[in-house]
Design a protein around this motif. Structure first.
Motif, PDB file in Angstrom:
ATOM      1  N   THR A  53       0.954  -1.065   0.038  1.00 56.38           N
ATOM      2  CA  THR A  53      -0.087  -0.048  -0.006  1.00 56.38           C
ATOM      3  C   THR A  53       0.908   1.356   0.053  1.00 56.38           C
ATOM      4  N   PRO A  54       0.593   2.003  -0.859  1.00 58.11           N
ATOM      5  CA  PRO A  54       1.635   3.265  -0.992  1.00 58.11           C
ATOM      6  C   PRO A  54       1.246   4.288   0.182  1.00 58.11           C
ATOM      7  N   ILE A  55       2.018   4.912   0.279  1.00 56.48           N
ATOM      8  CA  ILE A  55       1.958   6.149   1.639  1.00 56.48           C
ATOM      9  C   ILE A  55       1.330   7.312   0.858  1.00 56.48           C
ATOM     10  N   THR A  56       0.370   7.661   1.608  1.00 60.56           N
ATOM     11  CA  THR A  56      -0.418   8.801   1.036  1.00 60.56           C
ATOM     12  C   THR A  56      -0.384  10.171   2.011  1.00 60.56           C
ATOM     13  N   ARG A  57       0.004   9.652   3.343  1.00 60.15           N
ATOM     14  CA  ARG A  57      -0.094  10.803   4.136  1.00 60.15           C
ATOM     15  C   ARG A  57       1.063  10.917   5.352  1.00 60.15           C
ATOM     16  N   VAL A  58       1.994  12.044   5.374  1.00 59.97           N
ATOM     17  CA  VAL A  58       2.889  11.920   6.321  1.00 59.97           C
ATOM     18  C   VAL A  58       2.816  13.131   7.260  1.00 59.97           C
TER      19      VAL A  58
END
Length: 347
Positions: free
Chosen positions: A28-33
């Motif tokens: 799953t790609p990272i979408t929020r940091v």
């Protein structure tokens, strides 16, 4: 990679379960940091609640995570313990994968570098508190530098956390300016990162990734105005820019802290593409002076001097993926914004 929890660190936080679960192997790609720096552990930090409510994939602690300022490791241990018990802290670190580096105050001495005699002992305190596995390379080398890559091909986020303290040479001093007593020094023998970390960084930049967040506890782009920053060692700063060019590393954005205010700086003509530095500070301290130091590289319309944290939202679904960097106030409202497209972070 970590796959542990701070609850195992009974010597550090015996009463608190602090989740630190890295997701490097997840598809799953990272979408929020979310990210932030500078936490006075004796002061309330209600901003932790706003950060936890972001439901981020990754939380970055970018330095001065406590104000230890001591060579007594018992005192440092106790200050980490105080941080662990702050309201909202456990909820925040339970909410996402957590990565951290240090700056001078959690390193142990204000404006400190390689001359700090307890740097090895301080490193152990740092690694223990942040739940770093006994199998991690950081347990067997000097410095807390570290990198993680999240996601799969086409949607990879690499986080590179530098150590700008353990190896840093003494800075040149002179008449105090608004920001402090430090001046640029062209001495080629001086270093910011040290030989081993430079070699490691080159290896990291050659690894495949679409977006690379380079976390530097001190500002990378801002001009020297007396404060600690990369501009005090201009040959090292130039070396970084050359390394980004030579490795053809795409997607580089710097994240920094330290200053107790937030701003965005950029270099538009010294690399294959514009290099931005998102300075985000402080999580629970106000900047007493209220005015920033001079910075000809500042591109944000304003600076922000109250409690704040950073947010990065990534839209991978767009034909040209979008990155939205925001500095947010204590209620999560954006006060400084920088929209970017992935196509603008490559040659």
């Amino acid at each position: 990679m970590w796959n542990t929890r701070l609850a195992t660190l009974l010597a550090i936080v015996p009463a608190l379960v602090l989740a630190v679960v890295a997701r490097s192997e997840e598809a799953t790609p990272i979408t929020r940091v979310v990210f932030g720096s500078c936490i006075k552990q004796e002061q309330p930090a209600p901003i932790f609640n706003a950060m936890a409510a972001e439901d981020a994939d990754v939380v970055l602690f970018t330095g001065d995570n406590i104000y230890a300022d001591t060579d007594d490791m018992r005192v440092m241990h106790d200050k980490y313990q105080t941080l662990s018990q702050m309201p909202g802290f456990s909820s925040l670190i339970d909410s996402a994968s957590v990565l951290a580096t240090w700056d001078d105050h959690d390193f142990g001495v204000n404006d400190g570098g390689a001359a700090f005699p307890k740097r090895a002992e301080s490193q152990k305190q740092f690694l223990d508190f942040w739940g770093v596995s006994e199998q991690s390379p950081r347990r067997n080398r000097e410095g807390v530098y570290h990198a993680e890559t999240f996601g799969t091909e086409g949607q990879r986020l690499q986080v590179i956390l530098l150590d700008t303290r353990y190896f840093r040479s003494p800075l040149k001093t002179g008449a105090r300016r608004v920001g402090g007593p430090y001046y640029p020094d062209g001495d080629a023998s001086k270093t910011m990162l040290g030989a081993d970390q430079w070699q490691w960084l080159e290896e990291q930049l050659r690894r495949p990734a679409e977006i690379r967040l380079i976390v530097s506890s001190i500002q990378f782009i801002a001009q020297d105005a007396g404060q600690e920053c990369w501009a005090n060692l201009p040959l090292e700063r130039a070396r970084m820019l050359n390394l980004i060019r030579e490795t053809k590393a795409k997607g580089v954005v710097f994240i920094s802290g330290d200053r107790h205010w937030s701003e965005i700086s950029a270099l538009r003509d010294q690399s294959a593409y514009p290099i931005h530095d998102i300075t985000c500070s402080s999580l629970n301290q106000l900047h007493k002076r209220g005015t920033p130091t001079e910075n000809r590289h500042r591109i944000s319309d304003t600076t922000y001097h109250r409690e704040n944290y950073g947010r990065l939202t990534i839209n991978w679904e767009s034909e040209d993926p979008k990155l939205a960097f925001q500095i947010c106030d204590i209620n999560g409202k954006p006060v400084i914004e920088l929209p970017l497209h992935l196509s603008g972070l490559s040659k």
